[in-house]
Enzyme design. Structure first.
Site, PDB file in Angstrom:
ATOM      1  N   GLU A  28      14.879 -16.788 -25.957  1.00  0.00           N
ATOM      2  CA  GLU A  28      15.216 -15.590 -25.181  1.00  0.00           C
ATOM      3  C   GLU A  28      16.129 -15.949 -24.023  1.00  0.00           C
ATOM      4  O   GLU A  28      16.296 -17.119 -23.683  1.00  0.00           O
ATOM      5  CB  GLU A  28      13.947 -14.928 -24.657  1.00  0.00           C
ATOM      6  CG  GLU A  28      13.096 -15.860 -23.810  1.00  0.00           C
ATOM      7  CD  GLU A  28      12.376 -15.166 -22.677  1.00  0.00           C
ATOM      8  OE1 GLU A  28      13.043 -14.454 -21.916  1.00  0.00           O
ATOM      9  OE2 GLU A  28      11.152 -15.362 -22.550  1.00  0.00           O
ATOM     10  N   LYS A 162       1.652 -14.023 -20.132  1.00  0.00           N
ATOM     11  CA  LYS A 162       1.872 -14.368 -18.724  1.00  0.00           C
ATOM     12  C   LYS A 162       0.605 -14.113 -17.918  1.00  0.00           C
ATOM     13  O   LYS A 162      -0.059 -13.101 -18.089  1.00  0.00           O
ATOM     14  CB  LYS A 162       3.052 -13.576 -18.180  1.00  0.00           C
ATOM     15  CG  LYS A 162       4.368 -13.964 -18.840  1.00  0.00           C
ATOM     16  CD  LYS A 162       5.549 -13.259 -18.217  1.00  0.00           C
ATOM     17  CE  LYS A 162       6.857 -13.745 -18.847  1.00  0.00           C
ATOM     18  NZ  LYS A 162       7.100 -13.197 -20.181  1.00  0.00           N
TER      19      LYS A 162
END
EC number: 4.2.1.70
Length: 307
Positions: A28, A162
């Protein structure tokens, strides 16, 4: 398909890899534009790409530049992405607009999965996936990454979700959507900066070859959606759970007080965490991505050998 190809541009290295049926691993670009300061972002990106090469695969960092979905970045593309001040953070809803308007865009987990699938790339390495935000029962703030994982056939290698997120709710969402979450040499969901979260996993494997078997079998069964490979940050780079949780809670309160939410929340929170940890979290972030890159390349190579 011809219409699609006019929007896609491959780097020389990726084009050659596709022609030679070499294993390819997508990366990404949001981590470059929004996740780290310059020049650490460029250093991290080039190091991670080299780790993938060293483990036998070809890296394909994905971004949107001048109306093209770039599959693999040349060095000048990387500099544009790393230094531009107005890089759009692109998820599924933004993709067509950013391409049509010929803006510079960095791809989130969701959009990287979409673009990788368009290019025929089956593996994608990131730091951590998005998920259900804390307080989502009031805000409905849930990352588009989770929905993408339920429908796009890409295996995502990450250090869990996360740690700023509500991890139990994130796992519930993935379970509802039928997304396999497989621990690599762990029975517990890693939480990005930490190896432990308190959330147990139902599936764990010990080798890249076993993950390759699962990936191929899922593909042959025509089961829709991706796989999450949860790869814990190495012991020597992990932060303590109590330490990072206290800092995250402080950062969440600051975000709420400043009215920061939606797609701006994650970059704000990660930036605050870097500040409050005196850079320790940034160093950990880099190491966990490097660790994921090595594993992602090994899985891609193992699958390629089985074809």
């Amino acid at each position: 398909m011809a219409n699609l190809q006019k929007y896609i541009e491959y780097s020389r290295e990726v084009q050659q890899a596709l022609e030679n049926n070499q294993p390819i691993v997508a990366l990404e670009s949001t981590i470059i534009s929004h996740g780290m300061p310059y020049p650490q972002n460029v250093e991290m990106a080039t190091t991670v790409e080299q780790i993938i090469r060293n483990n036998g695969a070809i890296p394909a960092t994905i971004a949107i530049i001048d109306g093209k979905i770039k599959i693999g970045l040349e060095s000048e593309d990387l500099e544009i992405l790393a230094t531009s001040k107005d890089v759009a953070k692109v998820s599924r809803r933004d993709l067509a607009e950013v391409v049509a308007m010929k803006c510079v865009g960095a791809t989130t987990v969701a959009t990287t999965m979409i673009c990788a699938a368009m290019a025929g790339i089956q593996f994608f390495v990131t730091g951590g996936i998005g998920g259900v935000h804390k307080g989502a029962e009031h805000t409905m703030d849930i990352s588009a990454d989770l929905e993408e994982l339920s429908k796009t056939n890409v295996t995502v290698i990450c250090a869990g979700a996360k740690s700023i997120l509500d991890l139990p709710k994130t796992m519930e969402y993935l379970e509802t959507k039928g997304v396999p979450v497989i621990g690599y040499q762990t029975n517990e969901l890693p939480a990005f900066f930490t190896r432990e979260s308190g959330v147990k996993l139902t599936s764990s494997v010990e080798t890249p070859e076993r993950l390759a078997d699962i990936h191929l079998t899922k593909q042959q069964l025509n089961l829709e959606g991706g796989i999450v490979v949860a790869n814990p940050i190495p012991y020597e780079h992990a932060l303590s759970k109590a330490y990072i949780e206290a800092i995250i809670n402080e950062a969440v309160v600051e975000a709420e007080n400043q009215g920061i939410k939606g797609k701006d929340a994650t970059p704000f929170l990660l930036g605050k965490i870097v500040e409050k940890t005196n850079g320790k979290s940034l160093a950990a972030n880099i190491k966990l991505v490097e660790n994921n890159a090595a594993l992602g390349a090994k899985i891609a190579v193992a699958v390629n050998k089985l074809l």
